[in-house]
Write an enzyme that holds these catalytic residues in place. Structure first.
Site, mmCIF file in Angstrom:
data_model
loop_
_atom_site.group_PDB
_atom_site.id
_atom_site.type_symbol
_atom_site.label_atom_id
_atom_site.label_comp_id
_atom_site.label_asym_id
_atom_site.label_seq_id
_atom_site.Cartn_x
_atom_site.Cartn_y
_atom_site.Cartn_z
ATOM 1 C CG ASN A 92 11.367 1.578 1.987
ATOM 2 O OD1 ASN A 92 11.947 2.360 2.736
ATOM 3 N ND2 ASN A 92 10.864 1.958 0.832
ATOM 4 C CG ASP A 290 7.506 9.521 0.613
ATOM 5 O OD1 ASP A 290 8.395 8.725 0.989
ATOM 6 O OD2 ASP A 290 6.595 9.191 -0.186
#
Ligand code: NCD
Ligand code: ZN
Ligand code: ZN
Ligand code: ZN
Length: 424
Positions: A92, A290
């Site tokens: 992303n 993450d």
């Protein structure tokens, strides 16, 4: 006795226990393990513990396009200081990693700046050419709900062909599992509101849907956050599951404000405890950070406008090692989830002290703890949700037989390698 280029000596973690051993290294790989070995060079760590370095299989290093938040230089420096020798970067970015060209360009940028090895995820979206990316990507990523970036795939029917191609490629399909159709878009002012907008049901529903739609894929469910989805996720025979440090250590009652805003959300104490227990029992395949850095200025926006995500690549292994030191977690559980399983799942010969594996090692001293301080961390974002937490940071880190960090000082050169391209 055969002599190798390098010998690393210490209390080494081999087959689940510590033993005084020499690790013989040639061409960056472990070629021998024995009580005594000769080498052209020798690194003797005495009574310190030598562990496999971690593979962080879920990071956002923001390059290209958002390098004011992080880049491969700063991200990999943070990784290195956290005992992570390999990162798998998410697609992303801007532009998104959804073409062969974008993959190629990201790989070039990473190779020129990264201190640690890396693998790159490619995005699944309607119309992308999966086959053209399959040889280069470490895995594919599917976003089932809106989050940072522009990669939302609201309907699985729209990527039916693409998912079939992913299945044919044999690569892992990593999933951000939240069901966009169940996501509430009420104004939010707190972590509690954020949690209500993105409930455990929202996660469980997405897991059910993708398990059906991508039945033929090697599914990997990212950042599992809710106790409601635990039975579902941990019960999937052909899927693997990831948990993050923040979902097992933090919950919505922490006074973190926007700094605790993350997708999927921090939830209740009961959720956190259920996830911690499942992790402790070894039921999760992997733990990944993450690592999703956003700047302090961005996080200072009103709650609704502040971006979701928190950094974590540098604190994950040290904070978990502190839990080992405190006897809250078994070292075997931590090494399995941070080192061994990510290697197995993504086909990377790292994460174990064994012959044939890359010589990616961390040296730790369990007697020397240090509190996490944002001031001492290397991520460009400049903050951490773990401020003040005790941790066991590595004393030294070796990547493919090269001493890259020693006593807090960066030593090696920036020649991180793409773990997929360098295969074979
Ligand atoms: C991630 C980001 O900022 O890239 N944010 C987050 O809250 N976890 C995206 C993601 O993993 O969903
Ligand atoms: Zn996600
Ligand atoms: Zn993410
Ligand atoms: Zn070198």
């Amino acid at each position: 006795m055969r002599s190798t280029e390098l010998v690393v000596e210490g209390e080494c973690y081999i087959s689940g226990r510590f033993e005084r051993a020499c690790i013989g290294i040639d061409g960056g790989k472990i070629v021998a393990i024995a009580r005594n070995l000769e080498g052209e060079r020798r690194l003797d760590f005495g009574s310190r513990k030598v562990l496999p370095a971690a593979i962080d299989s879920h990071v956002h290093f923001r390059e290209p396009g958002m390098t004011h938040k992080e880049d491969f230089g700063t991200g990999s420096l943070a990784a290195l200081h956290g005992g992570v020798s390999c990162v798998l970067d998410m697609p992303n970015t801007v532009p998104p990693t959804s073409t062969a060209r974008a993959l190629e360009e990201k790989a070039e940028a990473a190779a020129s700046r990264s201190l640690v090895d890396f693998g790159l995820f490619a995005a699944v979206r309607p119309g992308v050419d999966i086959a053209s990316m399959a040889g280069r990507a470490v895995g594919f990523k599917l976003y089932m709900a809106g989050t940072t970036g522009d990669l939302l795939v609201p309907s699985l029917a729209s990527v039916e062909e693409e998912l079939a191609e992913v299945a044919r490629s044999g690569k892992v399909l990593a999933v951000h599992a939240e069901d966009e159709s169940l996501r509430r878009k009420e104004p939010a002012e707190s972590l509690d509101d954020h949690m209500r907008n993105r409930t455990g049901d929202c996660e469980a529903s997405a897991v059910r849907k993708v398990a059906k739609a991508a039945e033929a894929c090697r599914l990997h469910i990212c950042h599992v956050s809710s106790r409601d989805s635990l039975p579902l996720v941990l019960g999937q025979p052909r899927a693997t599951a990831e948990v993050t440090p923040h979902h097992i250590l933090l919950d919505r009652d922490r006074p973190l404000g926007t700094y605790g805003k993350v997708n999927p959300p921090l939830r209740t104490r009961a959720d956190r405890q259920a996830l911690f227990l499942a992790f402790k029992e070894g039921r999760f395949d992997t733990m990944a950070s993450d690592h999703a850095p956003h700047t302090i200025d961005e996080k200072k926006e009103d709650f609704d406008f502040a971006p979701s995500g928190m950094p974590g690549v540098e604190t994950m292994f040290p904070v978990m090692l502190q839990h080992v030191r405190d006897r809250h977690l078994a070292l075997a559980t931590v090494v399995k989830a941070l080192c061994e399983r990510p290697g197995e799942i993504f086909g990377i010969r790292k994460g174990r002290i064994d012959t044939g594996y890359d010589a990616d090692l961390v040296v730790v001293d369990f007697m020397e703890g240090r509190e996490v301080r944002a001031d001492n961390l290397y991520s460009k974002c400049g903050w951490t949700a773990y401020e003040g937490m005790p941790a066991v940071f590595p004393k030294a880190v070796i990547v493919r037989g090269e001493l890259m960090m020693n006593d807090g000082e960066q030593e090696g050169e920036r020649h991180g390698r793409d773990v997929v391209a360098s295969d074979g």
